[in-house]
Enzyme design. Structure first.
Site, PDB file in Angstrom:
ATOM      1  CE  LYS A  87      18.399 -24.752   8.323  1.00 17.68           C
ATOM      2  NZ  LYS A  87      18.234 -23.761   9.405  1.00 17.68           N
TER       3      LYS A  87
ATOM      4  CE1 TYR B 109      -4.633 -37.747  -6.417  1.00 26.41           C
ATOM      5  CE2 TYR B 109      -5.681 -38.496  -8.431  1.00 26.41           C
ATOM      6  CZ  TYR B 109      -5.297 -37.469  -7.595  1.00 26.41           C
ATOM      7  OH  TYR B 109      -5.570 -36.172  -7.939  1.00 26.41           O
TER       8      TYR B 109
END
Lengths: 383, 383
Positions: A93, A38
């Site tokens: 999926k 970060y």
């Protein structure tokens, strides 16, 4: 006794609280880690991509991922159950994308079923992803939505209910024709159903070289004689029913070599199969109840039967296709999934079965060669 | 020698190909697994949610997750670098959501910077998620976008650059005031910067009970005497500058007890700090270069100094706040993150530090009590 998979599935989903998890691939155990994953370090990848957008493929996961987008309007065989209820299928999926192609799938369900709004929403979120898998969107909206997004976006867009189904059907047919010793140019094909799957199958089989296709819908054979055809059926009629015949599904079936059902269960009886040509091929893919059960069709003389079910041989299942299609398309940074890619994918999928037989025209999804065969076929045609 | 974190970050991102991965939580090793995670079993959870939408929280992961949405218009201190370049930061937030709150974060970057289009896109995808974390959207658009989404959606929406920052600033101030022995009602606060963070800090400190706040922007003190104030500054002026003073930032600083900088680096010198009241509190949060470096401010007589940097004590970092805020909001299924929740979160965060000192007014992010303190504070106020 048959297992109650719906009940088992609810239990499993409740226990795990859904099926996917977004995990971090970089460690975050101390301030040093934070400075790399970060701030302040993340400014490095951000600025690199700002200079060259293509670096998003090298430096982010999402840009190599697929959005799995549905409006919940045509979910499985369940119909218009809405976006929230479609989420378990979209998560499913995503699980399969990961399992079979190591692709990150991101479920996105939409609060709108308006074509313009769906197109606008998908365009808005498109920079995030490497591809868009449209899913469970009802016909005829699905045709326009896909066509517009393909035109307006520079990442691959595919409505899986159309093209995933069409590709795996073609793959199965390629091997089935080998087994029965018939040729694509001469066979008579009846496709029952003119929704998303039926139309896409029709177009792909025609593009592959089949010349004698008849499409039926709930009113029977789609022919020029019928007035008031929808725009999509007007397209279909251009490439089907060359003899301009009329009548019912049962009229169409007479002397046909191939039946492809993407409609509803329990439509056919043994007597209907018996009217077909010798060595008939029957793909009865309605789910969960097929147009005719495999055993009955075989008893009536069909040479090869396939269905959508996992408890019979020859399961025609999209999962054989979409992970590899998107893997190939994203890894090659192609902007479009073309008709040629679909046909190449079908041929490659068919070729995974070395010696097709009546009970093995399509490979098993757990066959590791499947995804690579399909993705490599797509990549070879990417420009 | 300082490490080049940007370079290290690029290397780490390239090696891992981004920072996140969407993994499956249910096994898919055989057909039985497929029947539970996907068809036919998945119809079970889908139908259950179709009957009762709230079950999406029990049966899916995404509905317990947070969309991290940006248009790439105000990324870190880098400015308007666009959606693709914003992806590493959004993935970084997803990593931190997972690491600190076990929340699934889904990066979404947008192809549009138009307010209406952003609102429409977020509304369209909202059914997917449990909350919306707006991120790195420039002022003043961020105010309208957040306000409209809060009004129109029934899931929590928070622009982290505004409220995450404001909450952690308030937490730090609560402890800093304890250390110096001053009261919220009487202190004079100068806030430099009237963008997303500055405005949100102003509102939250006022709501908390601070009554002597002066906001400065690039033209100096925001006062009624100045013509042509933006709508946001007109709101700000209602709750600040009661004495209606004019002048520069340096005029405002004179005799003030608290300086909060969310503007740009190198604005202040020792001489400016010396004009402040005794036991001055300086939050110099511009990144990466603060308004004044901590050492210099302390040498000039400031009692307590905080910054946005990890290499000095008292790092004011949003990551102390947003994981817990969303954890509390989603777990309680609250539809709004209210001002009361923000203040409760700030108090709870401050209270994690048992005995605040000049060099410890705020807890360390790796302190495991942080997320629970914040999320429990939010949950208690959820209705």
């Amino acid at each position: 006794m048959k297992k109650d998979y719906q009940k088992l599935s609810i239990i499993a989903h409740r226990k795990a609280r859904g099926k996917i998890s977004v995990i971090g691939k970089l460690p975050v155990n101390n301030r040093e880690d934070l400075s790399i994953a970060y701030t302040p370090g993340v400014a490095g990848p951000a600025l690199a991509i700002a200079k060259n957008k293509a670096l998003a493929y090298d430096l982010t996961a999402t840009k190599n991922g697929v959005a799995i987008v549905s409006d919940g309007s045509a979910v499985l065989g369940l119909g218009n159950i809405g976006p929230e209820a479609a989420l378990p299928i979209m998560e499913g999926k995503a699980v399969l994308f990961k399992r079979f192609a190591n692709i990150d799938g991101f479920p996105i369900v939409l609060s709108t079923q308006n074509t313009d709004e769906i197109v606008a929403a998908v365009k808005a979120i498109a920079p995030t992803f490497g591809g868009i898998n449209l899913e469970d969107i009802s016909a005829p909206r699905c045709f326009e939505i896909e066509a517009r997004l393909k035109k307006e976006l520079s990442i691959p867009v595919m409505h899986d209910d159309q093209h995933g189904t069409a590709i795996v059907v073609l793959a199965g047919l390629i091997n089935a024709l080998k087994v029965v010793g018939k040729k694509k140019e001469s066979i008579r094909v009846v496709i029952n159903g003119s929704g998303a799957a039926g139309v896409a199958i029709t177009k792909l089989l025609h593009h592959y070289g089949m010349r004698h296709i008849v499409v039926c819908d709930s009113q029977g054979i789609v022919s020029k004689k019928r007035g008031k055809l929808t725009p999509v059926k007007k397209e279909v009629i251009k490439i089907t029913n060359r003899e301009n015949i009329s009548g019912s599904l049962y009229d169409a079936l007479k002397d046909s070599d191939v039946f492809i059902g993407v409609s509803k269960g329990n439509l056919l009886k043994a007597i209907d199969i018996k009217t077909m040509a010798k060595k008939a091929i029957v793909f009865a893919m309605a789910n969960p109840v097929p147009e005719i059960f495999p055993g009955e069709a075989l008893n009536a003389g069909a040479a090869i039967v396939a269905s959508g079910r996992s408890d019979f041989p020859n399961q025609i299942n999209n999962v054989l296709v979409y992970p590899g299609i998107f893997k190939g398309a994203i890894e090659s940074h192609t902007s479009k999934i073309t008709e040629e890619m679909k046909i190449a994918a079908a041929k490659a999928l068919a070729a995974v079965v070395k010696k097709p037989t009546a009970t093995e025209i399509i490979p098993d999804i757990f066959n590791k060669k499947v995804v690579l065969a399909v993705s490599n076929a797509v990549k070879k045609l990417a420009t």
